[in-house]
Design a protein around this motif. Structure first.
Motif, PDB file in Angstrom:
ATOM      1  N   ASP A 157      39.574  51.796  54.417  1.00 63.54           N
ATOM      2  CA  ASP A 157      40.138  53.146  54.376  1.00 63.54           C
ATOM      3  C   ASP A 157      41.189  53.206  53.267  1.00 63.54           C
ATOM      4  N   THR A 158      41.322  54.359  52.656  1.00 64.23           N
ATOM      5  CA  THR A 158      42.354  54.536  51.640  1.00 64.23           C
ATOM      6  C   THR A 158      42.792  55.991  51.593  1.00 64.23           C
ATOM      7  N   ASP A 159      43.999  56.199  51.092  1.00 66.70           N
ATOM      8  CA  ASP A 159      44.478  57.553  50.843  1.00 66.70           C
ATOM      9  C   ASP A 159      44.692  57.757  49.350  1.00 66.70           C
ATOM     10  N   SER A 160      43.947  57.030  48.518  1.00 63.33           N
ATOM     11  CA  SER A 160      44.125  57.133  47.069  1.00 63.33           C
ATOM     12  C   SER A 160      43.802  58.550  46.593  1.00 63.33           C
ATOM     13  N   ALA A 241      35.018  48.164  57.425  1.00 67.37           N
ATOM     14  CA  ALA A 241      36.207  48.136  58.284  1.00 67.37           C
ATOM     15  C   ALA A 241      36.901  49.492  58.176  1.00 67.37           C
ATOM     16  N   PRO A 242      36.372  50.527  58.855  1.00 65.25           N
ATOM     17  CA  PRO A 242      36.856  51.890  58.638  1.00 65.25           C
ATOM     18  C   PRO A 242      38.299  52.130  59.035  1.00 65.25           C
ATOM     19  N   HIS A 243      38.875  51.243  59.860  1.00 63.66           N
ATOM     20  CA  HIS A 243      40.259  51.442  60.298  1.00 63.66           C
ATOM     21  C   HIS A 243      41.215  50.462  59.621  1.00 63.66           C
ATOM     22  N   MET A 244      40.754  49.822  58.542  1.00 61.02           N
ATOM     23  CA  MET A 244      41.602  48.904  57.785  1.00 61.02           C
ATOM     24  C   MET A 244      41.990  49.547  56.456  1.00 61.02           C
ATOM     25  N   ARG A 245      43.276  49.757  56.249  1.00 61.63           N
ATOM     26  CA  ARG A 245      43.766  50.369  55.020  1.00 61.63           C
ATOM     27  C   ARG A 245      43.701  49.362  53.870  1.00 61.63           C
ATOM     28  N   TYR A 250      41.162  53.518  43.526  1.00 58.13           N
ATOM     29  CA  TYR A 250      39.849  54.164  43.454  1.00 58.13           C
ATOM     30  C   TYR A 250      39.271  54.318  44.853  1.00 58.13           C
ATOM     31  N   TYR A 251      38.055  53.834  45.048  1.00 56.00           N
ATOM     32  CA  TYR A 251      37.428  53.920  46.375  1.00 56.00           C
ATOM     33  C   TYR A 251      38.101  52.946  47.344  1.00 56.00           C
ATOM     34  N   GLY A 252      37.921  53.206  48.633  1.00 58.17           N
ATOM     35  CA  GLY A 252      38.471  52.322  49.653  1.00 58.17           C
ATOM     36  C   GLY A 252      37.594  51.106  49.853  1.00 58.17           C
ATOM     37  N   ALA A 253      37.530  50.256  48.854  1.00 57.29           N
ATOM     38  CA  ALA A 253      36.683  49.063  48.895  1.00 57.29           C
ATOM     39  C   ALA A 253      37.270  48.009  47.976  1.00 57.29           C
ATOM     40  N   ASP A 254      36.848  46.777  48.175  1.00 54.84           N
ATOM     41  CA  ASP A 254      37.222  45.705  47.268  1.00 54.84           C
ATOM     42  C   ASP A 254      36.194  44.586  47.366  1.00 54.84           C
ATOM     43  N   GLU A 255      36.237  43.702  46.359  1.00 57.53           N
ATOM     44  CA  GLU A 255      35.283  42.608  46.271  1.00 57.53           C
ATOM     45  C   GLU A 255      36.003  41.308  45.933  1.00 57.53           C
TER      46      GLU A 255
END
Length: 395
Positions: A157-160, A241-245, A250-255
């Motif tokens: 999740d992100t608020d970007s 992990a929809p409830h993990m900030r 950018y998008y609420g993702a990382d690698e």
């Protein structure tokens, strides 16, 4: 060719990231944009100071002042758009994934070859500085002989501001039968591309377990790649992990990308996001010491800008684009092999796939998507999902 005169086809959510590198290039002029949404096309043209706006592809392709096109339209339109551009004699850069099937991709590549134009599929991860440096270290023998690749993707999740500004309409076609799959097809193709790029060996066999997740996510997913060299394997993990900030611009993702070798390992600790407070690239050397590359540009957007610049440079210098049509086809085959291996519970050779493959549950019904949205807290408070389904005739 002294300068590249570029037309942009499709000006939706991802377009600003792709176009930035063209606008910055000292020998490229973005001379036209094209999108059926006239108001949006006009707004982008003002933002980018582009002189001409088209709402029909054929009109843009008839423009003799355009040398090349960047195709950013939805994936199910790529085949028709690429073939039309090639037939018009325009050089083509196409957004990933290349197409909805291997067969479609081969038609696109044949049209480009017949027309004698330069064709590439844009891949920002091939130009992301920490990954570029990791690839160089591996090729230079910094980890000895590579034996294991691990790729991990987590969506949270992100608020970007970037994600908040995305137009939800740009996702509609990603959730239905216009796409052969969900997140693994739409986003994880970046990671499949990296798995094929880091080493000279090809992937000969795939095993996988793909589970249905919320909305268009296919998670958890775990896959094993067998390379042509017996002592080189790859693993890929995808989680939601929809409830993990997540911290991200950018998008609420990382690698995370890790390559273990006989003498050490390299670890790219971020890409789309900034989840970990570590140097973007770490190198564990054979003597036990660790080197951190904190001076690298780790902004994910840089990969987009450099990918666009690379297309212009390839046209000006007559060099080979970093992702050819054939390599983009191999990426599609790997993606579909993961789906097929999970569905059949057996190993799949990517080269055997000439069509497409989808998860058994794909696509989800509108009712299922609404139920997912409700469970994730995305349905406004006070709205009854069952009533909404009935009102929309989705039963």
């Amino acid at each position: 060719m002294e300068r590249v005169r570029l037309g942009v086809v499709g000006v939706g959510n991802i377009a600003p990231l792709n176009v930035a590198g063209y606008l910055e290039h000292e020998r490229c002029d973005v001379v036209a944009v094209c999108d059926p949404r006239a108001e949006l096309a006009e707004r982008r043209a003002r933002e980018w100071e582009v002189p001409r706006v088209y709402t029909r592809l054929e009109d843009l392709l008839d423009d003799d002042d355009i040398d090349a096109v960047e195709i950013l339209s939805p994936t199910h339109l790529h085949k028709d758009h690429v073939v039309a551009a090639a037939n018009a004699g325009k050089h083509v850069s196409c957004q990933k994934p290349m197409g909805n099937s291997v067969a479609d991709a081969r038609v696109m590549l044949a049209a480009a070859d017949e027309a004698g134009i330069v064709f590439r599929v844009s891949e920002c991860f091939y130009h992301y500085p920490p990954l570029v440096e990791a690839k160089r270290l591996i090729a230079d023998g910094a980890v000895g002989t590579p034996t294991m690749l691990r790729i991990r993707t987590v969506v949270g999740d992100t608020d970007s501001p970037f994600q908040a500004a995305l137009d939800p309409a740009g996702y509609e076609w990603r959730f239905d039968s216009r796409s052969p799959g969900g997140h693994l097809f739409d986003d994880v193709v970046h990671k499949y591309a990296v798995a094929l790029w880091l080493f000279p060996e090809r992937i000969r066999s795939v095993q996988a377990v793909v589970r249905p997740g919320a909305l268009f996510f296919e998670a958890p997913t775990a896959a094993i790649f067998e390379y042509e060299r017996d002592d080189l394997l790859g693993t890929m993990e995808v989680t939601h992990a929809p409830h993990m900030r997540l911290r991200t611009r950018y998008y609420g993702a990382d690698e995370v990308f890790e390559v273990q070798g006989t003498d050490g390992f390299v670890w790219v600790t971020r890409a789309t996001g900034e989840m970990l407070d570590l140097s973007p690239l770490l190198w564990h050397r054979s003597d036990g010491t660790m080197v951190g590359f904190s001076n690298l540009d780790a902004d994910w957007g840089t990969g987009f800008r450099l990918a666009s610049r690379a297309f212009v440079d390839a046209l000006l210098e007559g060099t080979r684009p970093e992702m050819s049509g054939q390599r983009a086809i191999e990426v599609l085959q790997l993606c579909f092999a993961v789906y097929q291996a999970s569905a059949t519970r057996s190993p799949v050779e990517p080269v055997s796939i000439e069509g497409a493959a989808s998860p058994p549950w794909w696509p989800k019904s509108a009712q299922e998507l609404l139920a997912d949205a409700d469970r994730l807290g995305l349905v406004p408070e006070g709205v009854d999902v069952d009533t909404l389904v009935e009102q929309l005739g989705l039963e």
